[in-house]
Design a protein around this motif. Structure first.
Motif, PDB file in Angstrom:
ATOM      1  N   ASN A   1       6.611  67.929  33.222  1.00 32.17           N
ATOM      2  CA  ASN A   1       5.284  67.325  33.345  1.00 32.17           C
ATOM      3  C   ASN A   1       4.408  68.032  34.386  1.00 32.17           C
ATOM      4  OD1 ASN A   1       6.246  66.474  35.827  1.00 32.17           O
ATOM      5  ND2 ASN A   1       6.160  64.288  35.357  1.00 32.17           N
ATOM      6  N   GLY A   2       4.930  69.099  35.008  1.00 37.38           N
ATOM      7  CA  GLY A   2       4.168  69.861  35.984  1.00 37.38           C
ATOM      8  C   GLY A   2       4.389  69.445  37.425  1.00 37.38           C
ATOM      9  N   ALA A   3       5.095  68.344  37.648  1.00 42.10           N
ATOM     10  CA  ALA A   3       5.381  67.901  39.011  1.00 42.10           C
ATOM     11  C   ALA A   3       6.422  68.826  39.649  1.00 42.10           C
ATOM     12  CB  ALA A   3       5.903  66.463  39.005  1.00 42.10           C
ATOM     13  N   LEU A   4       6.234  69.138  40.923  1.00 39.11           N
ATOM     14  CA  LEU A   4       7.177  69.980  41.645  1.00 39.11           C
ATOM     15  C   LEU A   4       8.545  69.312  41.667  1.00 39.11           C
ATOM     16  CD1 LEU A   4       7.384  72.646  43.241  1.00 39.11           C
ATOM     17  CD2 LEU A   4       6.809  71.342  45.289  1.00 39.11           C
ATOM     18  N   ALA A   5       9.605  70.053  41.353  1.00 37.60           N
ATOM     19  CA  ALA A   5      10.963  69.515  41.296  1.00 37.60           C
ATOM     20  C   ALA A   5      11.817  69.980  42.471  1.00 37.60           C
ATOM     21  CB  ALA A   5      11.641  69.916  39.988  1.00 37.60           C
ATOM     22  N   ILE A   6      11.738  71.260  42.816  1.00 38.73           N
ATOM     23  CA  ILE A   6      12.569  71.835  43.885  1.00 38.73           C
ATOM     24  C   ILE A   6      11.736  72.860  44.646  1.00 38.73           C
ATOM     25  CG2 ILE A   6      14.664  73.160  44.439  1.00 38.73           C
ATOM     26  CD1 ILE A   6      15.771  72.272  41.708  1.00 38.73           C
ATOM     27  N   GLN A   7      11.923  72.867  45.958  1.00 43.36           N
ATOM     28  CA  GLN A   7      11.295  73.892  46.789  1.00 43.36           C
ATOM     29  C   GLN A   7      12.279  74.290  47.867  1.00 43.36           C
ATOM     30  OE1 GLN A   7       7.093  73.541  47.944  1.00 43.36           O
ATOM     31  NE2 GLN A   7       7.847  73.630  50.052  1.00 43.36           N
ATOM     32  N   GLY A   8      12.462  75.595  48.041  1.00 43.10           N
ATOM     33  CA  GLY A   8      13.363  76.092  49.069  1.00 43.10           C
ATOM     34  C   GLY A   8      13.170  77.578  49.262  1.00 43.10           C
ATOM     35  N   ARG A   9      14.106  78.179  49.962  1.00 42.82           N
ATOM     36  CA  ARG A   9      14.028  79.600  50.272  1.00 42.82           C
ATOM     37  C   ARG A   9      15.419  80.212  50.254  1.00 42.82           C
ATOM     38  NH1 ARG A   9      10.532  82.949  52.077  1.00 42.82           N
ATOM     39  NH2 ARG A   9      11.117  84.720  53.353  1.00 42.82           N
ATOM     40  N   TYR A  10      15.488  81.432  49.728  1.00 45.89           N
ATOM     41  CA  TYR A  10      16.723  82.211  49.740  1.00 45.89           C
ATOM     42  C   TYR A  10      16.606  83.347  50.742  1.00 45.89           C
ATOM     43  CZ  TYR A  10      18.496  80.160  45.400  1.00 45.89           C
ATOM     44  OH  TYR A  10      18.975  79.305  44.443  1.00 45.89           O
ATOM     45  N   GLU A  11      17.693  83.652  51.399  1.00 47.81           N
ATOM     46  CA  GLU A  11      17.807  84.833  52.252  1.00 47.81           C
ATOM     47  C   GLU A  11      19.044  85.594  51.774  1.00 47.81           C
ATOM     48  OE1 GLU A  11      15.910  85.967  54.790  1.00 47.81           O
ATOM     49  OE2 GLU A  11      14.494  84.294  54.603  1.00 47.81           O
ATOM     50  N   ARG A  12      18.829  86.781  51.244  1.00 48.12           N
ATOM     51  CA  ARG A  12      19.922  87.633  50.768  1.00 48.12           C
ATOM     52  C   ARG A  12      20.885  86.892  49.831  1.00 48.12           C
ATOM     53  NH1 ARG A  12      19.398  88.394  56.189  1.00 48.12           N
ATOM     54  NH2 ARG A  12      18.369  90.312  56.769  1.00 48.12           N
ATOM     55  N   GLY A  13      20.318  86.092  48.921  1.00 54.28           N
ATOM     56  CA  GLY A  13      21.118  85.416  47.909  1.00 54.28           C
ATOM     57  C   GLY A  13      21.670  84.061  48.301  1.00 54.28           C
TER      58      GLY A  13
ATOM     59  N   ASP B   1      10.520  63.420  38.746  1.00 53.36           N
ATOM     60  CA  ASP B   1       9.357  63.784  37.930  1.00 53.36           C
ATOM     61  C   ASP B   1       8.153  62.891  38.192  1.00 53.36           C
ATOM     62  OD1 ASP B   1      10.216  61.530  36.594  1.00 53.36           O
ATOM     63  OD2 ASP B   1      10.587  62.557  34.699  1.00 53.36           O
ATOM     64  N   ASP B   2       8.356  61.816  38.966  1.00 46.60           N
ATOM     65  CA  ASP B   2       7.242  60.949  39.359  1.00 46.60           C
ATOM     66  C   ASP B   2       6.616  61.379  40.687  1.00 46.60           C
ATOM     67  OD1 ASP B   2       9.220  60.284  41.161  1.00 46.60           O
ATOM     68  OD2 ASP B   2       9.221  58.134  40.684  1.00 46.60           O
ATOM     69  N   GLY B   3       7.128  62.476  41.279  1.00 46.40           N
ATOM     70  CA  GLY B   3       6.570  63.005  42.517  1.00 46.40           C
ATOM     71  C   GLY B   3       7.193  62.475  43.791  1.00 46.40           C
ATOM     72  N   HIS B   4       8.143  61.546  43.686  1.00 48.13           N
ATOM     73  CA  HIS B   4       8.788  60.997  44.884  1.00 48.13           C
ATOM     74  C   HIS B   4       9.912  61.909  45.355  1.00 48.13           C
ATOM     75  CE1 HIS B   4       6.699  57.280  43.792  1.00 48.13           C
ATOM     76  NE2 HIS B   4       6.798  57.023  45.081  1.00 48.13           N
ATOM     77  N   LEU B   5       9.972  62.138  46.668  1.00 50.56           N
ATOM     78  CA  LEU B   5      11.031  62.935  47.267  1.00 50.56           C
ATOM     79  C   LEU B   5      12.358  62.207  47.081  1.00 50.56           C
ATOM     80  CD1 LEU B   5      11.656  65.477  48.978  1.00 50.56           C
ATOM     81  CD2 LEU B   5      11.395  64.019  51.000  1.00 50.56           C
ATOM     82  N   ILE B   6      13.359  62.895  46.507  1.00 53.76           N
ATOM     83  CA  ILE B   6      14.651  62.247  46.260  1.00 53.76           C
ATOM     84  C   ILE B   6      15.798  62.869  47.049  1.00 53.76           C
ATOM     85  CG2 ILE B   6      14.041  61.332  43.996  1.00 53.76           C
ATOM     86  CD1 ILE B   6      15.513  63.689  42.726  1.00 53.76           C
ATOM     87  N   ALA B   7      15.611  64.089  47.584  1.00 55.12           N
ATOM     88  CA  ALA B   7      16.686  64.709  48.363  1.00 55.12           C
ATOM     89  C   ALA B   7      16.117  65.759  49.302  1.00 55.12           C
ATOM     90  CB  ALA B   7      17.721  65.341  47.443  1.00 55.12           C
TER      91      ALA B   7
END
Length: 142
Positions: free
Chosen positions: A96-108, A119-125
């Motif tokens: 639905n276009g809502a952000l699901a995961i956001q993070g960062r990788y360093e060297r894999g 999918d409703d936009g609420h932070l779950i973890a």
């Protein structure tokens, strides 16, 4: 659903007879490093564009941006590879276009704070990661 029939034409990999919108394969915002080449494919119910180049040992590896789309045209994920491993920001979206995961990788390996939303936009973890080892953090409710 998407069939498994793929056709390789030069650097292009396209699905045969599955109704994949051509716009998914014309993404203008993917720029590969000079030593890499852009490839495109359909896997399951997603279209993918990624960059590959030769490693120092002569093996082919991911090097540069990798973007996936749902067949609706909605971006599903974005990440960057360096020397065959994810390196840099990672983001994924629900259908639905809502952000699901956001993070960062360093060297894999996962590094820093990783967040997941429903999918409703609420932070779950929430997780805090260091060198790929992660621990859960409290999720504050609204």
């Amino acid at each position: 659903g998407i069939g498994s029939s793929l056709c390789v034409v030069g650097a292009w990999v396209t699905a045969i007879g599955v109704g994949v919108p051509a716009a998914l394969f014309s993404e203008p915002h993917i720029a590969c490093p000079p030593t890499s080449r852009l490839y495109r494919a359909v896997e399951g119910e997603r279209a993918i564009a990624w960059c590959e180049g030769l490693a120092f040992n002569g093996e082919v590896e991911n090097n540069g941006p990798r973007v996936t789309w749902y067949l609706s045209g909605q971006v599903a994920s974005q990440e960057i590879f360096r020397l065959g491993h994810p390196h840099g920001p990672y983001r994924a979206w629900h259908r639905n276009g809502a952000l699901a995961i956001q993070g960062r990788y360093e060297r894999g390996e996962r590094e820093g704070e990783w967040l997941r939303w429903g999918d409703d936009g609420h932070l779950i973890a929430r997780e805090r990661c260091h060198r790929g080892r992660c621990r859960a953090l409290p999720v504050e409710s609204d």
